[in-house]
Design a protein around this motif. Structure first.
Motif, PDB file in Angstrom:
ATOM      1  N   THR A  59       0.829  -1.214   0.000  1.00  0.00           N
ATOM      2  CA  THR A  59       0.000   0.000   0.000  1.00  0.00           C
ATOM      3  C   THR A  59       0.858   1.258   0.000  1.00  0.00           C
ATOM      4  O   THR A  59       0.500   2.256  -0.646  1.00  0.00           O
ATOM      5  CB  THR A  59      -0.954   0.009   1.207  1.00  0.00           C
ATOM      6  OG1 THR A  59      -0.206  -0.123   2.425  1.00  0.00           O
ATOM      7  CG2 THR A  59      -1.961  -1.122   1.107  1.00  0.00           C
ATOM      8  N   THR A  62       2.030   1.710  -3.529  1.00  0.00           N
ATOM      9  CA  THR A  62       0.906   2.143  -4.357  1.00  0.00           C
ATOM     10  C   THR A  62       0.538   3.597  -4.091  1.00  0.00           C
ATOM     11  O   THR A  62       0.380   4.396  -5.025  1.00  0.00           O
ATOM     12  CB  THR A  62      -0.316   1.246  -4.089  1.00  0.00           C
ATOM     13  OG1 THR A  62       0.023  -0.109  -4.400  1.00  0.00           O
ATOM     14  CG2 THR A  62      -1.498   1.676  -4.943  1.00  0.00           C
ATOM     15  N   ASN A  63       0.402   3.955  -2.823  1.00  0.00           N
ATOM     16  CA  ASN A  63       0.020   5.325  -2.481  1.00  0.00           C
ATOM     17  C   ASN A  63       1.099   6.332  -2.867  1.00  0.00           C
ATOM     18  O   ASN A  63       0.790   7.480  -3.202  1.00  0.00           O
ATOM     19  CB  ASN A  63      -0.299   5.429  -0.991  1.00  0.00           C
ATOM     20  CG  ASN A  63      -1.620   4.767  -0.638  1.00  0.00           C
ATOM     21  OD1 ASN A  63      -2.564   4.808  -1.413  1.00  0.00           O
ATOM     22  ND2 ASN A  63      -1.679   4.157   0.541  1.00  0.00           N
ATOM     23  N   GLN A 142      -6.893   2.722   3.798  1.00  0.00           N
ATOM     24  CA  GLN A 142      -7.125   1.375   4.324  1.00  0.00           C
ATOM     25  C   GLN A 142      -8.019   1.428   5.556  1.00  0.00           C
ATOM     26  O   GLN A 142      -8.247   2.481   6.134  1.00  0.00           O
ATOM     27  CB  GLN A 142      -5.790   0.722   4.712  1.00  0.00           C
ATOM     28  CG  GLN A 142      -4.782   0.620   3.589  1.00  0.00           C
ATOM     29  CD  GLN A 142      -3.352   0.595   4.111  1.00  0.00           C
ATOM     30  OE1 GLN A 142      -2.965  -0.349   4.779  1.00  0.00           O
ATOM     31  NE2 GLN A 142      -2.590   1.637   3.826  1.00  0.00           N
ATOM     32  N   THR A 242     -10.166   5.950  -1.097  1.00  0.00           N
ATOM     33  CA  THR A 242      -9.107   5.298  -1.878  1.00  0.00           C
ATOM     34  C   THR A 242      -9.056   5.911  -3.271  1.00  0.00           C
ATOM     35  O   THR A 242     -10.059   6.398  -3.797  1.00  0.00           O
ATOM     36  CB  THR A 242      -9.345   3.782  -2.014  1.00  0.00           C
ATOM     37  OG1 THR A 242     -10.560   3.558  -2.731  1.00  0.00           O
ATOM     38  CG2 THR A 242      -9.427   3.119  -0.661  1.00  0.00           C
ATOM     39  N   TYR A 246      -6.203   2.479  -7.015  1.00  0.00           N
ATOM     40  CA  TYR A 246      -5.546   1.841  -5.869  1.00  0.00           C
ATOM     41  C   TYR A 246      -5.798   0.336  -5.822  1.00  0.00           C
ATOM     42  O   TYR A 246      -4.868  -0.458  -5.649  1.00  0.00           O
ATOM     43  CB  TYR A 246      -6.045   2.510  -4.586  1.00  0.00           C
ATOM     44  CG  TYR A 246      -5.685   1.812  -3.304  1.00  0.00           C
ATOM     45  CD1 TYR A 246      -4.457   2.019  -2.688  1.00  0.00           C
ATOM     46  CD2 TYR A 246      -6.592   0.949  -2.685  1.00  0.00           C
ATOM     47  CE1 TYR A 246      -4.143   1.383  -1.501  1.00  0.00           C
ATOM     48  CE2 TYR A 246      -6.277   0.305  -1.501  1.00  0.00           C
ATOM     49  CZ  TYR A 246      -5.057   0.527  -0.917  1.00  0.00           C
ATOM     50  OH  TYR A 246      -4.745  -0.104   0.263  1.00  0.00           O
ATOM     51  N   VAL A 250      -2.602  -2.179  -6.001  1.00  0.00           N
ATOM     52  CA  VAL A 250      -2.099  -2.805  -4.779  1.00  0.00           C
ATOM     53  C   VAL A 250      -2.152  -4.328  -4.890  1.00  0.00           C
ATOM     54  O   VAL A 250      -1.262  -5.033  -4.395  1.00  0.00           O
ATOM     55  CB  VAL A 250      -2.862  -2.288  -3.541  1.00  0.00           C
ATOM     56  CG1 VAL A 250      -4.254  -2.887  -3.430  1.00  0.00           C
ATOM     57  CG2 VAL A 250      -2.065  -2.564  -2.271  1.00  0.00           C
TER      58      VAL A 250
END
Length: 471
Positions: A59, A62-63, A142, A242, A246, A250
């Motif tokens: 994550t 990804t973020n 999340q 999100t 995403y 992810v």
């Protein structure tokens, strides 16, 4: 500042302030959880920690790519995650496995440790959550509600790949090897624990190998559902907070991290609510455990004795068996196997109960499911590996004892049925039992068959040979 003050830092949450030991990497929410749940002393399984940290790494990457957090924070969180995955900071995951519903306490323990280590990597002090926040940065996009069911999936896949599948492969190979070694040894079969027609000792072992192989297939089939992730559903499965890309990204990164074909669920809410994949895998484990108990009990029976039991085989003695009886050795590896399998069956029952105990958008029993499922996989794998190495590979056959039982079995009369009829065969068996005469002697005395025909029919090698199969 006093010496006492220098040993702590102050952290704040929505409920107020608390002093946290300065040296620890967890924070205020973890501290509250340790105070609330002094239940079992059991801490999260290392594989489960790995699964959670892998999710946090994926994550963060990804973020960072999607510019939801800065590249600097993304890199620091990833670096902290890599340290944990390499074995560092393992003593910082301290929340009892029986804890807040859904696993929020454990989840925040993960978030706090990674945030505080990321702060140090950035040259800052632990607890400066304005710069790296457990909630706003490590946990961006999340929720416990999508992270924990995903962590159970990842943890299960890791445990299967690292522990159970190799153990199953090893057990199957060892049983097949023994099947070849013992293929020419004839023993008396037993049904209802009574004498039955002769069989080959090697075929007993080959049958066990096939049973284990069939279970491996069932488990792998059930485990396919673990590759479908609800990660990205956020709090209730809607994907609130999100990035649009995403969810797919992810899942792709996690797939690369664990080398498994992961994909987002077609309906994130469904994947978050239903515990069915875990029940399915657990049921397959229970099924394996039940047959492993049967096999372990068979081994113990066949090794019983040495003077007053069957003693058709010799299990390798691995430790003295009695504190008072000298020279006694017990089938301890088989006994241990049964105990572990009974525990797995108990875990399966608890998982089934927990799986149906969810309400509306969330199942709050996930911490129990996480521990029981991953622990079942790992203890079954460790058990089969130990049984293979310290028992199966060293089994020896008592061929003379096997042959004596086979030749003395009244069940040999079964082979005479097509030639002298069931009633005549039953009369022969009864007379043999009453007089001690052999079946051959009685058949010849009664003139039911010629000696030549009788020798062909009562050929143990032919009687015990397996009929043609697809092998």
């Amino acid at each position: 500042m006093t010496q006492h003050d220098s040993q702590v830092r102050i952290e704040r949450d929505s409920m107020g302030e608390r002093q946290i030991p300065r040296h620890v990497y967890y924070g205020i929410q973890t501290l509250r959880a340790t105070e609330n749940f002094p239940i079992s002393g059991l801490k999260p399984l290392p594989t489960y920690v790995d699964a959670c940290v892998l999710i946090k790494k994926a994550t963060a990457i990804t973020n960072g790519e999607l510019e939801c957090i800065s590249p600097e924070l993304s890199q620091a969180i990833v670096a902290a995650a890599d340290e944990v995955l390499s074995g560092k900071l393992r003593d910082q995951f301290v929340v009892d496995i029986y804890q807040a519903g859904a696993g929020t306490s454990h989840h925040m323990n993960i978030n706090e440790v990674l945030a505080n280590r990321a702060l140090e990597i950035l040259g800052d002090e632990k607890g400066n959550y304005q710069r790296v926040s457990p909630n706003d940065h490590v946990n961006y996009g999340q929720s416990t509600n999508d992270v924990i069911p995903t962590a159970i999936r990842i943890g299960g896949l890791l445990a299967l790949q690292q522990t159970l599948y190799p153990a199953l492969t090893g057990a199957i190979a060892a049983l097949e090897n023994k099947a070849e070694e013992f293929q020419d040894i004839v023993r008396s079969g037993r049904t209802h624990l009574q004498d039955a027609v002769p069989v080959r000792l090697g075929e007993n072992f080959r049958a066990w190998a096939q049973i284990i192989q069939d279970h491996e297939t069932r488990i792998k089939t059930a485990a396919q559902d673990l590759t479908v992730l609800g990660l990205g559903g956020s709090a209730a499965g809607t994907g609130l907070n999100t990035h649009p890309q995403y969810c797919d990204r992810v899942a792709q990164i996690l797939s690369e991290l664990i080398d498994q074909p992961l994909r987002p669920a077609p309906h994130l809410m469904a994947a978050m609510q239903s515990m069915a994949p875990f029940v399915s895998v657990s049921g397959a484990l229970r099924n394996l455990a039940q047959d492993c108990v049967k096999i372990s009990h068979d081994l113990r029976l066949m090794d019983s004795g040495p003077k007053t039991g069957l003693k058709e085989i010799q299990l390798p003695p691995v430790q003295p068996g009695s504190s008072i009886m000298p020279g006694k050795y017990n089938p301890v590896m088989a006994e241990m196997t049964s105990m572990v399998c009974f525990q797995v069956m108990g875990y399966d029952n608890a998982i089934a109960l927990a799986a149906q105990a969810g309400q509306l958008e969330l199942n709050v029993m996930m911490p129990l499911i996480a521990y029981n499922l991953i622990h079942s996989i790992e203890i079954l794998g460790n058990t089969l590996a130990a049984l293979t190495e310290r028992c199966i590979k060293g089994i020896m056959a008592n061929s003379d004892r096997c042959l004596a039982y086979a030749e003395g079995s009244l069940a040999l009369v079964t082979a005479l049925n097509p030639y002298i009829g069931y009633l005549n065969a039953a009369a022969v068996a009864k007379e043999s039992l009453e007089t001690g005469k052999s079946l051959r002697q009685i058949v010849l005395e009664r003139g039911l068959m010629t000696a030549e025909d009788l020798a062909k029919v009562l050929n143990l090698e032919q009687m015990s040979a397996m009929r043609s199969t697809q092998r």
